[in-house]
Design a protein around this motif. Structure first.
Motif, short mmCIF file in Angstrom:
data_model
loop_
_atom_site.label_atom_id
_atom_site.label_comp_id
_atom_site.label_asym_id
_atom_site.label_seq_id
_atom_site.Cartn_x
_atom_site.Cartn_y
_atom_site.Cartn_z
N ASN A 101 67.90 -29.15 -46.20
CA ASN A 101 68.30 -29.98 -45.06
C ASN A 101 67.17 -30.89 -44.65
O ASN A 101 65.89 -30.33 -44.52
CB ASN A 101 68.63 -28.79 -43.87
N ASN A 102 67.39 -32.13 -44.50
CA ASN A 102 66.32 -32.98 -43.68
C ASN A 102 66.10 -32.68 -42.19
O ASN A 102 65.08 -32.95 -41.83
CB ASN A 102 66.71 -34.32 -44.05
N THR A 145 76.62 -24.57 -43.41
CA THR A 145 75.51 -24.52 -44.42
C THR A 145 75.50 -25.72 -45.32
O THR A 145 74.50 -26.25 -45.62
CB THR A 145 75.19 -23.46 -44.89
N HIS A 146 76.64 -26.12 -45.92
CA HIS A 146 76.75 -27.14 -46.84
C HIS A 146 77.62 -28.25 -46.49
O HIS A 146 78.12 -29.01 -47.38
CB HIS A 146 77.24 -26.49 -48.14
N ASN A 184 75.54 -37.05 -50.43
CA ASN A 184 76.57 -36.28 -50.21
C ASN A 184 76.26 -35.90 -48.81
O ASN A 184 75.85 -34.74 -48.54
CB ASN A 184 76.52 -35.16 -51.08
#
Ligand code: MSS
Length: 363
Positions: free
Chosen positions: A49-50, A191-192, A208
């Motif tokens: 995660n950024n 989370t994804h 993505n």
């Protein structure tokens, strides 16, 4: 760097023993946890995660999540419930961070020190972006990029352009992009990127975009920092800039996954994974002597399409001694992994076969 003993709350459902936790925002799959299956189970899949993860609360009413589609003839907002009526496809694709393999750069490229595990092969289910765009009258004239915006709430007082996760990819990616709401046959975990994610098979992870809120067909690339100067391939010591290659299409890559470190003498199956990146992988060879002699390995399990990885295996009789086990894949266009990495400031796009090998002691 110390490995935190626990997973952050938003990723607490994942399998800690299969992951190396670099930070609350970055976790990779252990090399020995990749296994020989064709797909990566969701609880083993790496996380990057950024910005901090928004948390499960954004997915209480998944079907009501809306995404705005702009830069088409008839722009409009669509809910996931509506998207689900338009079409559905499943694609197997490798998700890989641009910086996977960064730990092998000797200059100490800044960023998470990923080894091989910032990658996995998963099933994405959703509607092809092409189908959605056709229903909205097609792409408006003069548009060259697909620009997707992440749904994170941004902190006040910081210029949004400097932190927002908004990425542009060439409009040609429209032929493969899908708006996904399922991961490995389950509702896509936040989370994804749940409830909805922009998936561009064959493109590096950063493209993505998770929890996608806006998709715009645009004449130019977005002016966010993550696009303009971030994720740009450049020489060591050079700052990121828009005239350098962007981390878009992935290249051919492979690595061995077992056995690692030490093993008793005898007959062994040497396992690994190989993928072509933006095109299918065609073959993979293994060397037990650091690249002196190569043998053709065999693919294992079903072929899940050009964007998936393929587990491979080579049977070998190993006498006591020290071995350097390396693998070298070739894609369907005939591109093979190079021996060496291409040195670059941020340690992106590493597919050199030499660094990705393992040293094995047979006793
Ligand atoms: N999206 C959003 N929204 N946010 C963030 O942060 N990140 C990136 C992608 N997307 C983000 C997004 C990155 S960067 C990556 S890799 C990916 O994501 C990851 O994914 P997962 O699911 O594994 O976590 Mo590098 O190129």
């Amino acid at each position: 760097s110390q490995t935190p003993a626990t997973l952050p709350d938003y990723a607490a459902w994942k399998s800690l023993s299969d992951l190396i936790v670099h930070s609350a925002n970055t976790m990779e799959t252990r090399r020995d946890a990749i296994g020989s299956g064709v797909l990566t189970p969701s609880d083993k899949l790496f996380v990057r995660n950024n910005l901090p993860s928004p948390g499960e609360a954004i997915a209480t009413d998944r079907d009501a999540w809306t995404v705005n589609i702009e830069g088409v003839k008839n722009p409009r907002a669509l809910t996931i419930a509506e998207l689900k009526t338009m079409g559905v496809e499943t694609v197997a694709a490798v998700l890989q961070c641009s910086g996977n393999g960064r730990a092998f750069f000797p200059h100490g490229a800044s960023g998470t020190q990923w080894s091989v595990g910032a990658a996995g092969c998963v099933l994405w289910t959703g509607v092809p972006l092409r189908t959605v765009v056709d229903a909205l009258g097609g792409v408006a004239d003069g548009m060259n990029y697909i620009t997707s915006t992440g749904g994170e709430e941004l902190p006040e007082g910081i210029d949004p352009k400097t932190i927002r996760v908004e990425r542009s990819v060439p409009v040609a990616a429209l032929d493969r992009a899908i708006l996904a709401w399922e991961l490995n046959d389950d509702p896509l975990p936040v989370t994804h990127g749940g409830p909805l994610r922009m998936v561009v098979p064959g493109y590096y992870g950063v493209n993505n975009v998770k929890y996608v809120r806006h998709i715009a067909f645009t004449p130019n690339q977005t002016d966010t920092k993550i696009q303009v100067s971030g994720y740009r391939l450049r020489d060591i010591g050079v700052k990121g800039a828009s005239d350098q290659p962007s981390m878009w299409e992935m290249n051919v890559k492979s690595w061995v996954t077992s056995p690692l470190e030490q093993t008793p003498q005898g007959r062994h199956m040497i396992y690994g994974v190989a993928f072509g990146g933006s095109r299918a992988v065609a073959s993979v060879e293994v060397s037990l002597d650091g690249g002196g002699n190569w043998q053709q390995a065999r693919f294992l399990g079903p072929d899940l399409g050009p964007f998936a990885w393929r587990p491979f295996v080579l049977a070998a009789n190993l006498a006591p001694g020290d071995y350097r086990v390396v693998s070298r894949a070739t894609d369907s266009d005939g591109n093979s992994q190079p021996e060496n990495r291409t040195e670059n400031e941020r340690g992106y796009g590493h597919n050199g076969w030499k660094d990705h090998g393992v040293t094995l002691k047979v006793t």
